[in-house]
Design an enzyme around this catalytic site. Structure first.
Site, PDB file in Angstrom:
ATOM      1  N   ARG A  13      19.497  -2.790 -12.519  1.00  0.00           N
ATOM      2  CA  ARG A  13      19.932  -4.175 -12.778  1.00  0.00           C
ATOM      3  C   ARG A  13      20.812  -4.736 -11.676  1.00  0.00           C
ATOM      4  NH1 ARG A  13      20.575  -2.012 -18.010  1.00  0.00           N
ATOM      5  NH2 ARG A  13      18.821  -2.575 -19.344  1.00  0.00           N
ATOM      6  N   LYS A  64      17.085 -15.794  -1.437  1.00  0.00           N
ATOM      7  CA  LYS A  64      15.748 -15.682  -2.025  1.00  0.00           C
ATOM      8  C   LYS A  64      15.172 -14.320  -1.665  1.00  0.00           C
ATOM      9  CE  LYS A  64      14.093 -20.460  -2.237  1.00  0.00           C
ATOM     10  NZ  LYS A  64      13.014 -21.366  -1.795  1.00  0.00           N
ATOM     11  N   GLU A  66      11.712 -22.871  12.935  1.00  0.00           N
ATOM     12  CA  GLU A  66      12.607 -23.079  11.783  1.00  0.00           C
ATOM     13  C   GLU A  66      13.972 -23.598  12.237  1.00  0.00           C
ATOM     14  OE1 GLU A  66      12.215 -22.897   8.453  1.00  0.00           O
ATOM     15  OE2 GLU A  66      10.457 -21.656   8.086  1.00  0.00           O
ATOM     16  N   LYS A  75      21.783 -24.265   7.085  1.00  0.00           N
ATOM     17  CA  LYS A  75      21.159 -23.773   5.857  1.00  0.00           C
ATOM     18  C   LYS A  75      22.227 -23.397   4.829  1.00  0.00           C
ATOM     19  CE  LYS A  75      17.559 -21.092   3.790  1.00  0.00           C
ATOM     20  NZ  LYS A  75      16.549 -20.050   3.843  1.00  0.00           N
ATOM     21  N   GLU A  87      17.849 -24.368  -5.851  1.00  0.00           N
ATOM     22  CA  GLU A  87      16.774 -25.242  -5.410  1.00  0.00           C
ATOM     23  C   GLU A  87      16.335 -26.240  -6.466  1.00  0.00           C
ATOM     24  OE1 GLU A  87      13.463 -23.155  -3.739  1.00  0.00           O
ATOM     25  OE2 GLU A  87      12.806 -24.894  -2.614  1.00  0.00           O
ATOM     26  N   ARG A 141      18.268 -28.620  -1.813  1.00  0.00           N
ATOM     27  CA  ARG A 141      17.690 -27.464  -1.113  1.00  0.00           C
ATOM     28  C   ARG A 141      16.207 -27.655  -0.832  1.00  0.00           C
ATOM     29  NH1 ARG A 141      18.796 -20.984  -2.343  1.00  0.00           N
ATOM     30  NH2 ARG A 141      17.326 -20.207  -0.807  1.00  0.00           N
ATOM     31  N   ASN A 145      12.277 -27.471   2.676  1.00  0.00           N
ATOM     32  CA  ASN A 145      10.825 -27.295   2.682  1.00  0.00           C
ATOM     33  C   ASN A 145      10.128 -28.227   3.659  1.00  0.00           C
ATOM     34  OD1 ASN A 145      10.770 -25.246   0.787  1.00  0.00           O
ATOM     35  ND2 ASN A 145      10.787 -26.682  -0.934  1.00  0.00           N
ATOM     36  N   HIS A 205       6.755 -27.456   5.058  1.00  0.00           N
ATOM     37  CA  HIS A 205       6.219 -26.287   4.353  1.00  0.00           C
ATOM     38  C   HIS A 205       5.054 -26.611   3.427  1.00  0.00           C
ATOM     39  CE1 HIS A 205       9.568 -24.206   6.103  1.00  0.00           C
ATOM     40  NE2 HIS A 205       9.237 -23.071   5.524  1.00  0.00           N
ATOM     41  N   HIS A 216       2.106 -24.078   3.972  1.00  0.00           N
ATOM     42  CA  HIS A 216       1.558 -23.170   2.963  1.00  0.00           C
ATOM     43  C   HIS A 216       0.052 -23.365   2.815  1.00  0.00           C
ATOM     44  CE1 HIS A 216       5.826 -22.799   1.099  1.00  0.00           C
ATOM     45  NE2 HIS A 216       5.597 -21.871   2.000  1.00  0.00           N
ATOM     46  N   HIS A 271       4.112 -17.625  10.277  1.00  0.00           N
ATOM     47  CA  HIS A 271       4.688 -18.617   9.372  1.00  0.00           C
ATOM     48  C   HIS A 271       5.368 -19.743  10.160  1.00  0.00           C
ATOM     49  CE1 HIS A 271       6.662 -20.447   5.958  1.00  0.00           C
ATOM     50  NE2 HIS A 271       7.844 -20.245   6.502  1.00  0.00           N
TER      51      HIS A 271
END
Lengths: 366, 366
Positions: B131, B153, B195, B237, B247, B251, B255, B258, B262, B275
């Site tokens: 946990r 993330k 980025e 960031k 998010e 936030r 993206n 993105h 994607h 990426h």
């Protein structure tokens, strides 16, 4: 608080105070048909994925789903396999797949309807799918009502051990419909009561005394005692968890009886004994050890033994060899004498942790 | 802040302000041999499991492990398979197994040493094993330094989609040793810079202008520009994430580029394009769309295109049919016209989300 004609309360709410992760536990009769609106209000979700095992789904989904739909939620029902042996990463992967089929997004609430196993598994999926969906628990066993529904522990087993993977992930709401206990076998009710007794024994002498007065009536689901008993057991756990959400201190007291219980469950390969039964044995063992170590006055263990016995709960250690118990108690296999935070009693209603080696917990000749 | 003889700064710290989950990002040269004490201090751990891929481990573990041991930590090294195709539940299960072999307990820190994939996978294991174990990130690619190391993330892919399972789980500390970039191929450096450029484009016009002045020198790892560039990208960031950890609002601006990225990655089955390269294409696309929709003044897209072009980054949409792009953009397969929160530009340094349908994002004839 509403009361029925006999004066018994019909509804109660226990708040679990965890800052911005606080949530209410609603307890009552007929709750399944009413929870939809509460779930919508607490989660702002537009869709609900109800996760359950087939047997529970057949019995209770028909009460819950219409209530969710009336509250404007689109509903789906996801069946997972029953039993702790399916509380694993493979079943979690199947559940993720079903959530994808349901097109679950962050506005989808995961509702666990069932016992502790379903709650743990569905809660783990809710905690991790899309990095966390809102989660609601509707426990249908006494054990899950008083234990799993407070504290946010979710997770799955690994082949090498129970609950090794998981999270602390709080539900937005817990709904306890005491009507669902009617279909619970008496043996499982008693096993759940073991955790209720544990709560009194470690925290609240007056509650323990009440149980000494009315435990059989709780077992028989007498409404005038059932609801307040569940309420108090949840409140005790909520109070402890609120002080120590991530189990770094006082929350460890809730492990009363569990050191031995885990050893018993492991030695029996989790067959033939329910968790609450193992806790009953471990709790009495802890009371006896506490007396023997002079930590609590004589007589406590006798009271525990009589109460457990009246409910038909087991009280004796299964006859595995002492060396098997010692080995099961050794969490750190490298250091044979590593100490364990053993939860001992100082009195009825008062517990504390004592660091003991496995051999001190289980001395030769006992 | 120490400076070397040439006056270039050698060390910087960016704070990530997230209440009781706040942590520092240390950036500097020679950091690997110094981080052990910092890790011990920030985690209070007694043991460290360093998770890495074989190639990175061979190169850098020999600098990091002695530093951890000098700080009194018992160390272990766990190799995971390289590549995004192994960032999945199966590899997570192997990692749990290795953590069990290492006898990891709650006083064990998981240290991710490598690129974004290792950080995501090891972070997910750290978030869920027992946990949650303390977690430290040591990113060794430019992309991971400026992107994955801020924001918490973590997660793994499912067969049906990227990053569908995970958590928001903050590290206790991020250590960026800029020396590790020397072994990074130029193509990957450029992809990481995409980025960095994105951060300037959406949040900080002055930073974008600086990059227009010195991007090639960052690509060549000139120390006098490399460290402040990484520092500023992390700080941007961190500022955004501090406002919106989970998010739900601002936030989402991160993206930028993105949505298309994607789609491109999905259509190319994640082969042949990095990426950061897909983000470069998507970011320029977003700038052009923003101009065409009258959201930002003409000229912005031209500046973006020139800067990306100078770094050898791709700028044109790969020639898949429009209907393939539209299908990849449709997150809700049932409602063809569901709107997407598209990140548009209002100016260099200023972005906002605009709800657009896939057909509005990619109109016919463009």
């Amino acid at each position: 608080v509403s009361k029925d004609k006999g004066g018994a309360r019909r509804f109660a709410t226990v708040p679990v105070a965890l800052g911005d992760r606080s949530y209410p536990i609603h307890i009552g009769s007929g709750l399944l048909g009413w929870l939809g609106g509460e779930i919508a209000r607490h989660t702002k979700a537009t869709r609900a994925a109800v996760v359950t095992v087939p047997a529970v789904g057949r019995r209770y989904a028909g009460r819950l789903l219409p209530s969710l739909r009336e509250a404007g939620l689109e509903t789906g029902q996801i069946a997972v396999r029953d039993g702790d042996s399916h509380k694993n990463l493979r079943e979690a992967a199947r559940l993720y797949d079903a959530l994808l089929d349901f097109r679950a997004d962050r506005a989808t609430v995961v509702v666990a309807l069932g016992g502790g196993t379903v709650g743990d598994l569905a809660g783990f999926a809710a905690a991790t799918f899309l990095r966390g969906l809102p989660f609601v628990q509707i426990p249908t066993t006494l054990l899950a009502m008083v234990d799993a529904s407070v504290g946010g522990k979710v997770g799955v087993n690994l082949p090498r051990g129970k609950n090794l993977v998981g999270a602390f992930y709080q539900p937005r709401l817990v709904g306890i419909d005491i009507d669902t206990l009617a279909s619970l076998p008496v043996r499982e009710r008693a096993a759940g009561l073991a955790e209720v007794i544990k709560a009194g024994l470690l925290w609240d002498a007056a509650f323990f005394e009440q149980l000494e007065g009315n435990a059989e009536n709780v077992l028989r689901l007498k409404p005038e005692v059932l609801l307040p008993t569940i309420e108090r057991a949840c409140a005790i756990k909520a109070e402890i968890v609120a002080e120590d959400e991530r189990e770094s201190g006082r929350r460890m007291l809730l492990n009363l009886g569990h050191t031995l219980a885990h050893a018993i469950e492991s030695l029996s390969r989790y067959r033939g004994i329910l968790h609450g039964e193992a806790v009953a044995i471990g709790m009495l063992f802890a009371a006896r050890r506490s007396e023997a170590l002079g930590l609590c006055p004589p007589g406590v263990a006798g009271r525990v033994e009589r109460l457990l016995g009246r409910l038909g709960l087991p009280t004796d250690l299964p006859p595995y060899p002492r060396r098997a118990y010692l080995s099961a108690l050794r969490v750190d296999k490298k250091r044979r004498d590593a100490r364990i935070q053993f939860v001992a009693l100082r009195a009825v209603g008062r517990a504390e942790t004592v660091p003991l080696t496995p051999a001190e917990i289980l001395p030769a000749g006992e």
